[in-house]
Design a protein around this motif. Structure first.
Motif, short mmCIF file in Angstrom:
data_model
loop_
_atom_site.label_atom_id
_atom_site.label_comp_id
_atom_site.label_asym_id
_atom_site.label_seq_id
_atom_site.Cartn_x
_atom_site.Cartn_y
_atom_site.Cartn_z
N LEU A 277 0.87 -1.17 0.00
CA LEU A 277 0.00 0.00 0.00
C LEU A 277 0.91 1.22 0.00
O LEU A 277 1.88 1.27 0.75
CB LEU A 277 -0.85 -0.02 1.27
CG LEU A 277 -1.87 1.09 1.46
CD1 LEU A 277 -3.00 0.94 0.45
CD2 LEU A 277 -2.42 1.04 2.89
N GLY A 282 -2.86 5.92 -0.89
CA GLY A 282 -3.65 4.75 -0.56
C GLY A 282 -3.82 3.80 -1.73
O GLY A 282 -4.71 2.97 -1.75
N SER A 284 -2.77 0.63 -4.21
CA SER A 284 -2.23 -0.70 -3.93
C SER A 284 -1.46 -1.23 -5.12
O SER A 284 -1.74 -0.88 -6.26
CB SER A 284 -3.37 -1.68 -3.62
OG SER A 284 -4.14 -1.19 -2.57
N LYS A 324 2.57 -2.46 4.19
CA LYS A 324 1.72 -3.58 3.79
C LYS A 324 0.29 -3.27 4.22
O LYS A 324 0.07 -2.68 5.29
CB LYS A 324 2.21 -4.87 4.43
CG LYS A 324 3.57 -5.29 3.84
CD LYS A 324 4.02 -6.62 4.39
CE LYS A 324 5.43 -6.93 3.91
NZ LYS A 324 5.97 -8.13 4.55
N PRO A 325 -0.69 -3.68 3.40
CA PRO A 325 -2.07 -3.27 3.65
C PRO A 325 -2.61 -3.75 5.01
O PRO A 325 -3.47 -3.09 5.60
CB PRO A 325 -2.87 -3.92 2.52
CG PRO A 325 -1.90 -4.47 1.57
CD PRO A 325 -0.55 -4.47 2.17
N ASP A 326 -2.08 -4.86 5.52
CA ASP A 326 -2.61 -5.38 6.78
C ASP A 326 -1.83 -4.87 7.99
O ASP A 326 -2.09 -5.28 9.11
CB ASP A 326 -2.61 -6.91 6.75
CG ASP A 326 -1.24 -7.46 6.44
OD1 ASP A 326 -0.32 -6.65 6.15
OD2 ASP A 326 -1.05 -8.69 6.47
N ARG A 328 -0.85 -1.24 8.69
CA ARG A 328 -0.70 0.17 8.33
C ARG A 328 -0.19 0.97 9.53
O ARG A 328 -0.49 0.66 10.68
CB ARG A 328 -2.05 0.75 7.91
CG ARG A 328 -2.67 0.09 6.70
CD ARG A 328 -3.78 0.96 6.17
NE ARG A 328 -4.73 1.35 7.22
CZ ARG A 328 -5.85 0.69 7.49
NH1 ARG A 328 -6.15 -0.40 6.81
NH2 ARG A 328 -6.65 1.11 8.43
N LEU A 442 -9.05 2.40 6.39
CA LEU A 442 -8.20 3.27 5.58
C LEU A 442 -9.02 4.29 4.82
O LEU A 442 -8.66 5.47 4.75
CB LEU A 442 -7.38 2.42 4.62
CG LEU A 442 -6.41 3.20 3.73
CD1 LEU A 442 -5.31 3.83 4.55
CD2 LEU A 442 -5.83 2.30 2.67
#
Lengths: 611, 308
Positions: A277, A282, A284, A324-326, A328, A442
């Motif tokens: 991310l 924002g 991806s 990483k998106p998980d 943040r 997010l």
């Protein structure tokens, strides 16, 4: 580096098999530690001893130090190995952070050598910012002093995981176990509130070399490691288990087909194919490759410097952060922080500063100074500002969002410096606080940021800054009097005189305006630190009360130009004279039929100077 | 990159940590300054710094030129090495010589080492920085080189006269460097501040970085002056009566102007052997440079004057 203290094995290996020897040497770990103490603690002696006993002092330096050791036949003055600038050697004090290096077979060490007096807090903080271990000295004869507690508190605040307490000058207390144990207990009871991963205690004599590099017969009761053994084995923290953080430093684009984001990983690990991310947008993507000069890597870990390429062509530039998106970081414009003030000029809470965080610079304003640490009592006390060496708690708002972690979570993404935008000096060092924050998804966070919520627009120039630039503070000189009293000629004469004296003044001119507009204009000029002169008619007491209230009572000088009414009527036969109420609380009264214009101007100058 | 960083999660050894830090510094400065330049002295530290810069911006080219301030008395092998390196690696090289100094015939023999160094090195460097309006100059100095350098910042701030004021240096915390300057002011950035001489040599070995052959022992013509061996690199070195160059197996620990740089007798003709000799004999690095003998704390003075 020398060979004086090398083990026989090492020497043999060095002589007989240089390749094997170097193989060992190049696979060392790196440990950074900060050494804190004042001249009297024997800190310089301890460091000098470490350098000397690990062979990091060259023979010619040794000769020079032997020559410089003051008294003939005296033992070597180890502190002379570490003294820096000529000016300091003459004063016999250390006034800045000095970096020193030594290595053993196991580790390379970087020492940040900082003075320990309270006025040098900023130096200790500087040295501590990158340290894995803080080494503090306690004089065995004096026990745990306020200073030691202060050093430990600062080391703790700066997030140093390990603390080594060297109880020095044990030779002067007869290597008494009781003295050492008492100090250990005192210190431990104090440090129970601090969050070090480990605290080690060492009975040492830097002067005699006891328990610095090797153990000693003199402290048979002590079976722990020497200071050096401890430094060689204390675990070095690694950031590979943290969340992945990659502040983008530089975009590498040698040709149209290559677009890589260069940076140093400051937390966690990244692998080829990982979902990514990009903040603040924002967007991806996935990691297409991790490139280095030496070829691509399958994965990379903090603190490696690499180039990351993404699968999609998304907009990423310097100052952005790949995560990483998980996992943040926080994304916000408002946060609390501990700030160490490093400038002779106190914090000006009304001014905006430049904040550098990871690879971005943003404007920041101070919403509140909550408290500061009283470095003697080690308690939070109320504060309005921070002065040099103060450590305080601030609430801040940045003009663009930061993507950050609390300092205790990540020392890179939780740290920032404050820069004065006029002088460009680094004036503060900040550590973002671990405040609870409500979990938001997010999209909500980004939507809030786009909406610009949370930041009230306000001037970025503080009154103090304005005063300094202008060399004066704003005032309104309001002249009250009858028509024909000579208010306007006096106003213009005063303006000219002020101008000649290098002050910045202006006459606010009345053409076609009403009192309200005149007062607004005068207020704006006064806000801008001008000396504003106005003679617009303000006949009634209510008029004057209004203008005083609008502009600010302490910024208005009300001058009653009390020229003889008969003369006024003669000068202005057609003017209205009814309804004029003479002011009862004028700051100065001048009758221009009795005083010459030049003298009247001087009287006004005098009043301005005093006000 | 050698295998130790390829394995997942492997701890980086100290050289890789230093490398990562230096690359970070190079990228920060290149990103935040308008006109950076790398001062390339051709020595081993410069060679390491250059390799780090290649690593920082690969696969792109260096985003700044290299500049060599030529005092006109450098060893011939240095100039040869410099030109070959520039050609091979394809970077932009600026050479600056103080032409006024050349016209006045400034040399280390008649003017003395201090004045010669000031005119041909310190003044020349300032001329060049002003001429090209560089606002950041990378240098290969290390903090372990000399006592007065122990407190030097990574970003060393210089005023509009290129002068260094010990009181006007900025605190440096974490890896957050303050690159904000006013017009005319500049910063000397030292990416390898935290490296020691041994680190530099180890890195040269590990990375197989080319260095000027003068660092390795070979038979060279030298004369002995006040206990120092000076190489007769060309016919500009005035020989004293009775003085005759002798062939000796020597190498140099530092490289500068040949009439001012002392050689040491040595058998070490590989980098490994050089490191072995260095570890077994212990003389500090600047022992071989005559310019330091003039006064105590002379480095500090030179730095104030603007010498690199």
């Amino acid at each position: 580096m020398g060979t004086s203290e090398m083990t026989v094995d090492e020497k043999k290996l060095l002589r007989d098999d240089i390749s094997a020897y170097l193989e060992r040497y190049r696979n060392k770990e790196l440990l950074r530690f900060v050494a804190v103490g004042s001249v009297d603690d024997g800190k310089s002696t301890l460091i000098g001893r470490l350098l000397h006993d690990t062979g990091m002092v060259y023979e010619d330096q040794l000769e020079a130090v032997k020559r410089a050791t003051n008294i003939e036949g005296e033992e070597i003055d180890f502190s002379l190995f570490t003294d820096g600038l000529a000016a300091e050697r003459e004063q016999g004090i250390t006034i800045d952070v000095a970096y020193r290096y030594f290595a053993t077979e196991k580790r390379k060490f970087i020492i940040a050598d900082t003075p320990g007096h309270v006025q040098y807090t900023r130096n200790m903080v500087t040295g501590a910012s990158t340290a894995d271990v803080a080494l503090i000295l306690i004089d065995a004869r004096l026990g745990v002093l306020q200073q030691s507690r202060r050093h430990a508190t600062i080391a703790n605040l700066l997030g140093i995981p390990h603390l080594a307490v060297c109880v020095n000058k044990m030779d002067l207390v007869g290597y008494d176990k009781g003295v050492f144990e008492k100090i250990r207990e005192d210190f431990q009871s104090f440090a129970a509130d601090l969050s070090f991963q480990s605290i080690g205690f060492f009975p040492v004599s830097a002067l005699k070399g006891v328990n610095i590099v090797e153990g000693s017969e003199k402290t048979k009761w002590y079976d722990g490691p020497s200071v050096l053994e401890y430094l060689e084995t204390v675990p070095v923290d690694h950031e590979e288990h943290d969340d992945f953080r990659f502040p983008v430093q530089y975009v590498i684009r040698p040709n149209l087909d290559y677009r890589g984001f260069a940076g140093q990983i400051v937390g966690g690990t990244v692998k080829k194919g990982d979902a990514i991310l990009s903040l603040p947008l924002g967007t991806s993507s996935k990691v297409a490759s991790i490139d280095t000069f030496d070829g691509p890597l399958e994965s990379a870990t903090a603190p490696q410097s690499v180039v990351i390429r993404l699968e999609d062509e998304i907009d990423v530039s310097r100052g952005d952060m790949l995560v990483k998106p998980d996992a943040r970081p926080r994304i916000d414009r408002k946060f609390g922080a501990h700030v160490v003030w490093m400038s002779e000029r106190p914090l000006d809470p009304q001014k905006t500063y430049v904040l550098k965080h990871t690879t971005q610079q943003v404007r920041v304003q101070i919403d509140a100074v909550t408290s500061k640490i009283d470095l003697d009592a080690l308690e939070d006390v109320p504060a309005d500002t921070l002065e040099l060496n103060d450590i305080g708690r601030l609430e801040l708002s940045t003009h663009r969002a930061l993507y950050y972690d609390s300092y205790t979570t990540n020392r890179s993404t939780g740290a920032f410096i404050l820069i004065d935008s006029l002088t460009n000096a680094t004036v503060g060092a900040g550590m973002i606080a671990d405040d609870a924050q409500e979990a938001k998804d997010l999209d909500t966070q980004l939507a809030e940021l786009r909406a610009g919520s949370g930041l009230r627009p306000r001037t970025q120039v503080s009154p103090t800054e304005r005063d300094e630039r202008m060399g004066q503070t704003g005032k309104t000189v309001w002249l009250v009097g009858l028509p024909g009293s000579g208010r306007w000629p006096l106003a213009y004469a005063l303006e000219r005189k002020l101008f000649d004296l290098g002050r910045t003044a202006t006459v606010v001119d009345p053409t076609g305006e009403d009192l309200r507009s005149m007062v607004s204009a005068a207020k704006a000029c006064t806000d801008a630190d001008l000396v504003c002169i106005c003679a617009f008619p303000s006949h009634s007491k209510a008029d004057r009360a209004y203008l005083r209230e609008r502009i600010g009572n302490d910024r208005v000088l009300l001058i009653y130009v009390n020229t003889d009414e008969a003369l006024c009527r003669e000068r202005r036969p057609d003017a209205r004279f009814d309804g004029f109420e003479a002011p009862s609380h004028a700051d100065l009264t001048i009758a221009l039929d009795q005083v010459r214009m030049d003298d009247a101007v001087d009287m006004l100058l005098d009043l301005l100077q005093k006000s | 990159m050698s295998t130790e960083t390829q394995s997942i999660g492997a701890r980086l050894n100290h050289l890789r940590l230093l490398e990562a830090e230096s690359i970070h510094i190079l990228r920060e400065a290149a990103a935040e300054f308008d006109r950076p330049v790398m001062l390339y002295s051709i020595g081993k530290d410069s060679s390491v710094m250059l390799r780090l810069a290649q690593k920082a911006f690969a696969p792109g080219p260096l985003p700044f030129p290299l500049m060599h301030v030529n005092t006109t008395f450098k060893f011939r092998e240095m100039i040869e090495f410099r030109d070959n390196t520039a050609k091979e690696l394809g970077f932009k090289l600026i050479e600056h010589i103080n032409q006024e100094g050349v016209e006045q015939g400034v040399n280390p023999f008649e003017f003395g080492s201090a004045r010669y160094t000031d005119i041909m090195k310190t003044v020349a460097l300032k001329q060049a920085l002003s001429k090209y309006q560089f606002d950041c100059a990378f240098g290969g100095a290390r903090r372990d080189e000399e006592r007065s350098r122990a407190k030097e910042r990574i970003y060393s701030f210089r005023d509009e006269h290129h002068q260094w004021d010990p009181k006007n240096q900025r605190p440096e915390l974490w890896n957050l460097y303050n690159a904000r300057i006013k017009k005319g002011e500049s910063v000397r950035a030292f990416p390898i501040s935290n490296w020691t001489e041994l680190d530099v040599w180890l890195y040269i070995m590990v990375e197989d970085i080319p260095i000027v052959p003068l660092y390795l022992a070979a038979e060279r013509p030298v004369v002995e002056r006040e206990g120092t061996l000076i190489m007769v690199d060309d016919d500009r070195l005035p020989l004293k009566p009775g003085e005759k160059p002798e062939m000796k197996k020597v190498r140099f620990r530092t490289l500068g102007c040949y009439p001012l740089t002392g050689a040491v007798e040595s058998e070490a003709d590989t980098v490994e052997q050089v490191v072995q000799e260095m570890l077994m004999t212990s003389f500090s690095e600047r022992q071989g440079r005559l310019i330091d003998f003039d006064e105590s704390a002379s480095m500090e003075k030179k730095k104030r004057d603007g010498y690199f």
